[in-house]
Design an enzyme around this catalytic site. Structure first.
Site, PDB file in Angstrom:
ATOM      1  CB  VAL A 178      -0.891   0.033   1.266  1.00 25.39           C
ATOM      2  CG1 VAL A 178      -1.722   1.299   1.324  1.00 25.39           C
ATOM      3  CG2 VAL A 178      -1.765  -1.190   1.344  1.00 25.39           C
ATOM      4  CB  CYS A 179       2.159   3.762  -1.745  1.00 23.31           C
ATOM      5  SG  CYS A 179       1.537   3.857  -3.426  1.00 23.31           S
ATOM      6  NE  ARG A 180       0.047  11.030  -2.926  1.00 20.49           N
ATOM      7  CZ  ARG A 180      -0.777  11.526  -3.849  1.00 20.49           C
ATOM      8  NH1 ARG A 180      -2.015  11.815  -3.544  1.00 20.49           N
ATOM      9  NH2 ARG A 180      -0.352  11.744  -5.067  1.00 20.49           N
TER      10      ARG A 180
END
Length: 98
Positions: free
Chosen positions: A62-64
């Protein structure tokens, strides 16, 4: 690269599934909230933390927005890990945060 939507991750967590989520955002981004069970490893440190991960587990990255987690997914896949990229990242996240 295998992918999963933020909505699908929320549904799995709501069903009580145990997921191994790694958040590769920077420290200042995570202070705004992260998925409660997620392990925070900034992307720049991921290659140094590989030895702490378990190849028998499946990880959701997961990231932005999904771009950095895509790079993280490719990095870990290249090392023999089973990894899924969460598309849309935290921008698409509608579940709980901590």
């Amino acid at each position: 690269m295998e992918q999963i939507t933020a909505k699908e991750v929320v549904e799995l967590l709501n069903e009580g599934k145990t997921l191994n989520i790694i958040d590769v955002r920077e420290v200042d981004e995570v202070t705004n909230g992260k998925i409660p069970t997620a392990l925070h490893i900034p992307l720049g440190l991921l290659e140094f933390k590989i030895q702490d991960l378990d190849k028998s587990k499946e990880y959701i990255m997961v990231c932005r927005s999904g771009a950095r987690s895509g790079r993280a997914t490719q990095l870990l896949e290249g090392q023999g890990f089973k990894v899924i990229n969460m598309t849309g990242g935290m921008l698409a996240w509608e579940g709980k945060t901590e």
